[in-house]
Design a protein around this motif. Structure first.
Motif, mmCIF file in Angstrom:
data_model
loop_
_atom_site.group_PDB
_atom_site.id
_atom_site.type_symbol
_atom_site.label_atom_id
_atom_site.label_comp_id
_atom_site.label_asym_id
_atom_site.label_seq_id
_atom_site.Cartn_x
_atom_site.Cartn_y
_atom_site.Cartn_z
ATOM 1 N N GLU A 236 -11.488 1.370 9.272
ATOM 2 C CA GLU A 236 -12.335 0.479 9.970
ATOM 3 C C GLU A 236 -13.715 0.967 9.853
ATOM 4 O O GLU A 236 -14.082 2.143 9.506
ATOM 5 C CB GLU A 236 -11.808 0.636 11.464
ATOM 6 N N VAL A 237 -14.739 -0.066 9.875
ATOM 7 C CA VAL A 237 -16.195 -0.129 10.006
ATOM 8 C C VAL A 237 -16.690 0.494 11.342
ATOM 9 O O VAL A 237 -16.458 0.086 12.214
ATOM 10 C CB VAL A 237 -16.834 -1.161 9.553
ATOM 11 N N VAL A 238 -17.195 1.659 11.056
ATOM 12 C CA VAL A 238 -17.614 2.123 12.463
ATOM 13 C C VAL A 238 -18.968 1.431 13.093
ATOM 14 O O VAL A 238 -19.707 1.020 12.394
ATOM 15 C CB VAL A 238 -18.208 3.738 12.453
ATOM 16 N N ARG A 239 -19.084 1.780 14.267
ATOM 17 C CA ARG A 239 -20.223 0.884 15.004
ATOM 18 C C ARG A 239 -20.846 1.651 16.048
ATOM 19 O O ARG A 239 -20.133 2.552 16.597
ATOM 20 C CB ARG A 239 -19.554 -0.198 15.549
ATOM 21 N N PRO A 240 -21.970 1.475 16.400
ATOM 22 C CA PRO A 240 -22.736 2.197 17.298
ATOM 23 C C PRO A 240 -22.029 1.787 18.690
ATOM 24 O O PRO A 240 -21.395 0.868 18.826
ATOM 25 C CB PRO A 240 -24.094 1.688 17.355
ATOM 26 N N ASN A 241 -22.086 2.679 19.764
ATOM 27 C CA ASN A 241 -21.689 2.711 21.224
ATOM 28 C C ASN A 241 -20.086 2.661 21.048
ATOM 29 O O ASN A 241 -19.363 2.285 21.998
ATOM 30 C CB ASN A 241 -22.121 1.204 21.792
ATOM 31 N N GLY A 256 -18.347 5.734 2.176
ATOM 32 C CA GLY A 256 -19.266 4.719 2.333
ATOM 33 C C GLY A 256 -20.634 5.305 2.481
ATOM 34 O O GLY A 256 -20.809 6.490 2.572
ATOM 35 N N ARG A 257 -21.456 4.346 2.757
ATOM 36 C CA ARG A 257 -23.110 4.635 3.000
ATOM 37 C C ARG A 257 -23.546 3.817 4.228
ATOM 38 O O ARG A 257 -22.836 2.562 4.376
ATOM 39 C CB ARG A 257 -23.957 4.327 1.786
ATOM 40 N N PRO A 258 -24.222 4.235 5.106
ATOM 41 C CA PRO A 258 -24.810 3.228 6.186
ATOM 42 C C PRO A 258 -25.407 2.290 5.514
ATOM 43 O O PRO A 258 -26.219 2.279 4.682
ATOM 44 C CB PRO A 258 -25.797 4.265 6.876
ATOM 45 N N PRO A 259 -25.378 0.807 6.180
ATOM 46 C CA PRO A 259 -24.700 0.559 7.650
ATOM 47 C C PRO A 259 -23.151 0.373 7.358
ATOM 48 O O PRO A 259 -22.680 0.021 8.488
ATOM 49 C CB PRO A 259 -25.605 -0.437 7.992
ATOM 50 N N ARG A 262 -16.911 3.637 6.800
ATOM 51 C CA ARG A 262 -15.578 3.409 7.234
ATOM 52 C C ARG A 262 -15.090 4.955 7.502
ATOM 53 O O ARG A 262 -15.308 5.823 7.042
ATOM 54 C CB ARG A 262 -14.886 2.703 5.836
ATOM 55 N N ILE A 263 -14.044 4.764 8.379
ATOM 56 C CA ILE A 263 -13.263 6.106 8.543
ATOM 57 C C ILE A 263 -12.074 6.152 7.546
ATOM 58 O O ILE A 263 -11.469 5.175 7.066
ATOM 59 C CB ILE A 263 -12.722 5.949 10.134
ATOM 60 N N ARG A 264 -11.811 7.446 7.264
ATOM 61 C CA ARG A 264 -10.955 7.485 6.379
ATOM 62 C C ARG A 264 -9.956 8.843 7.027
ATOM 63 O O ARG A 264 -10.139 9.797 7.327
ATOM 64 C CB ARG A 264 -11.090 8.183 4.986
ATOM 65 N N VAL A 278 -12.114 20.331 12.566
ATOM 66 C CA VAL A 278 -13.452 19.837 12.895
ATOM 67 C C VAL A 278 -14.193 19.943 11.482
ATOM 68 O O VAL A 278 -15.117 18.975 11.329
ATOM 69 C CB VAL A 278 -13.945 20.868 13.854
ATOM 70 N N ASP A 279 -14.087 20.954 11.064
ATOM 71 C CA ASP A 279 -14.580 21.366 9.274
ATOM 72 C C ASP A 279 -14.585 20.154 8.434
ATOM 73 O O ASP A 279 -15.697 19.720 7.886
ATOM 74 C CB ASP A 279 -14.273 22.658 8.873
ATOM 75 N N VAL A 280 -13.446 19.457 8.381
ATOM 76 C CA VAL A 280 -13.206 18.034 7.558
ATOM 77 C C VAL A 280 -14.172 17.250 8.062
ATOM 78 O O VAL A 280 -14.789 16.565 7.068
ATOM 79 C CB VAL A 280 -11.608 18.023 7.640
ATOM 80 N N MET A 281 -14.144 16.882 9.475
ATOM 81 C CA MET A 281 -15.052 15.802 9.688
ATOM 82 C C MET A 281 -16.441 15.992 9.665
ATOM 83 O O MET A 281 -17.320 15.259 9.190
ATOM 84 C CB MET A 281 -14.608 15.483 11.162
ATOM 85 N N MET A 282 -16.786 17.237 10.194
ATOM 86 C CA MET A 282 -18.297 17.504 10.148
ATOM 87 C C MET A 282 -18.959 17.685 8.607
ATOM 88 O O MET A 282 -19.877 17.203 8.458
ATOM 89 C CB MET A 282 -18.713 18.897 10.644
ATOM 90 N N ASN A 283 -18.187 18.257 7.746
ATOM 91 C CA ASN A 283 -18.595 18.287 6.234
ATOM 92 C C ASN A 283 -18.749 16.741 5.578
ATOM 93 O O ASN A 283 -19.669 16.644 5.014
ATOM 94 C CB ASN A 283 -17.363 18.997 5.359
ATOM 95 N N SER A 284 -17.743 16.050 6.193
ATOM 96 C CA SER A 284 -17.768 14.621 5.823
ATOM 97 C C SER A 284 -19.007 13.868 6.182
ATOM 98 O O SER A 284 -19.737 13.227 5.490
ATOM 99 C CB SER A 284 -16.738 13.880 5.976
ATOM 100 N N VAL A 285 -19.320 14.084 7.614
ATOM 101 C CA VAL A 285 -20.491 13.070 8.120
ATOM 102 C C VAL A 285 -21.856 13.556 7.359
ATOM 103 O O VAL A 285 -22.682 12.846 7.379
ATOM 104 C CB VAL A 285 -20.308 13.159 9.668
ATOM 105 N N ALA A 286 -21.725 15.014 7.076
ATOM 106 C CA ALA A 286 -23.135 15.732 6.674
ATOM 107 C C ALA A 286 -23.405 14.936 5.522
ATOM 108 O O ALA A 286 -24.489 14.819 5.088
ATOM 109 C CB ALA A 286 -22.997 17.156 6.692
ATOM 110 N N GLU A 287 -22.422 14.782 4.611
ATOM 111 C CA GLU A 287 -22.536 14.342 3.148
ATOM 112 C C GLU A 287 -22.777 12.879 3.206
ATOM 113 O O GLU A 287 -23.767 12.273 2.514
ATOM 114 C CB GLU A 287 -21.117 14.411 2.444
ATOM 115 N N VAL A 288 -22.317 11.824 4.282
ATOM 116 C CA VAL A 288 -22.550 10.564 4.136
ATOM 117 C C VAL A 288 -23.949 10.274 5.100
ATOM 118 O O VAL A 288 -24.720 9.622 4.649
ATOM 119 C CB VAL A 288 -21.429 9.883 4.917
ATOM 120 N N TYR A 289 -24.100 10.938 6.222
ATOM 121 C CA TYR A 289 -25.496 10.377 7.065
ATOM 122 C C TYR A 289 -26.417 11.450 6.935
ATOM 123 O O TYR A 289 -27.525 11.261 7.484
ATOM 124 C CB TYR A 289 -24.971 10.537 8.497
#
Length: 371
Positions: A236-241, A256-259, A262-264, A278-289
């Motif tokens: 799914e493509v993530v959305r604000p709010n 992917g890249r903003p905007p 997608r969730i994996r 938590v490490d998996v998620m945070m490492n991933s968002v740091a790389e993308v965002y």
């Protein structure tokens, strides 16, 4: 020299098989002794008064007086460490969440049978009994009850998600909030999400929970929040709010890249001792965002999330860490702080305000990203 006193445990469960299984597991630990067993709630209350155990394992679904009623009676008499023993069903999960908010210290999930128990059940049960025996039970019960009163949740099965205002906020599509939390998390997150208000970037939540628990938990958060909270779905493509809770038993990452992020959701070995990690998620968002990440590390045992907080800060993001005074367990957040990966500590009642303030000043402002 006198030997250290063993942890005294009372086992309350209407299943003879479960009483025997739990008793055998605990009796095999050198620092524990089972001082009594009870087949129902009323006899459990009587034995608790008579034996004054350090820890009580309490079945949730019992005929006559159910586990929630027994829990209320126990904690009204004296602060006592109670670990709920829950069935691995969505109904069992919803009741367990009620129990945590009403003062239970922690929970374990029942194996389907004694044969299916395996080593992991015993390891988890012994670890949680040790924690429960060592914690400040009166403080935890006080914190949980204060949060329950503040959120004004009627203890009952989790409600289905209510319709929300899902209006988009394009300038927040390239930012996110990443929350990692464990022991003591459900009541703390309920308090946090009650106060979070739009506009917010996508929020990713990893709460250490088994399968079947995360969907009712997401429903519960959704029922108190102005944001839309749901269990994450792969692709799914993530959305604000919107806030996305990692499914129990799976890792959650993003791609992917903003905007168009997608969730994996993926299987795999535990990372930092957990799945979801938590490490998996945070490492991933740091790389993308990259620098457009606000990390939040909260109450919990262990060190999951400490490496992820470091990754967020190295990418140029910012990390808030819950303080000791308002944490049920100052563990994960302590490690991240001691290792220098927390920019600012916060008190739980101030958490939502600080998150919204950061979003306003750094993600929504024209000078977004300048700290």
């Amino acid at each position: 020299m006198m030997s250290k006193r063993r942890i005294r445990v009372l086992v309350v469960d209407d299943s003879l098989v479960m009483r025997q299984l739990i008793s055998d597991v605990l009796s095999s630990a050198p620092d524990m002794e089972v001082v009594g067993t009870a087949p129902d709630g009323r006899s459990g209350l009587r034995l608790a008064e008579e034996l004054q155990p350090d820890v009580i394992t309490l079945d949730i679904q019992m005929p006559g007086m159910d586990g929630l009623s027994v829990l209320d009676a126990l904690v009204s008499r004296r602060p006592v460490a109670v670990i709920m023993v829950s069935s691995l069903t969505q109904a069992g999960a919803a009741i367990t969440l009620d129990a945590l908010e009403r003062g239970a210290v922690d929970y374990v999930t029942k194996p389907s049978s004694a044969a299916a128990a395996g080593k992991s059940f015993g390891v988890e049960l012994v670890r949680k009994v040790r924690f429960a025996a060592a914690c400040d039970v009166a403080r935890i019960i006080r914190l949980r009850r204060q949060r329950l009163q503040a959120t004004a949740i009627v203890p009952s099965a989790a409600k289905l998600p209510a319709a929300k205002d899902d209006s988009d906020c394009p300038q927040l599509r390239d930012a996110c909030v990443a929350i990692g939390i464990s022991t003591g998390g459900p009541p703390a997150l309920t308090a946090l999400f009650r106060d979070l208000k739009p506009p917010m970037p996508p929020i990713f939540v990893v709460q250490h929970m088994p399968p079947q628990f995360t969907k009712p938990f997401a429903w519960r958060l959704n029922s108190v929040s102005a944001l839309t909270v749901k269990e994450a779905e792969s692709g799914e493509v993530v959305r604000p709010n919107h806030a996305y809770v990692a499914p129990g038993g799976y890792h959650m990452a993003v791609s992917g890249r903003p905007p168009a992020v997608r969730i994996r959701v993926c299987d795999g070995e535990p990372v930092s001792g957990h799945k979801p990690s938590v490490d998996v998620m945070m490492n991933s968002v740091a790389e993308v965002y990259r620098k457009r990440v606000l990390g939040v590390i909260m109450t919990g045992m262990g060190r999951d999330g400490a490496n992820g907080c470091r990754a967020i800060r190295r990418a140029g993001g910012y990390v808030l860490g819950q303080d000791e005074a308002t944490s049920d367990v100052y563990g994960m957040n302590k490690v991240a702080f001691v290792e220098g990966n927390v920019d600012r500590q916060f008190s739980l009642p101030d958490g939502a305000r600080l998150i919204m303030q950061y979003v306003e000043e750094h993600f929504l402002a024209r000078t977004a990203g300048v700290r």
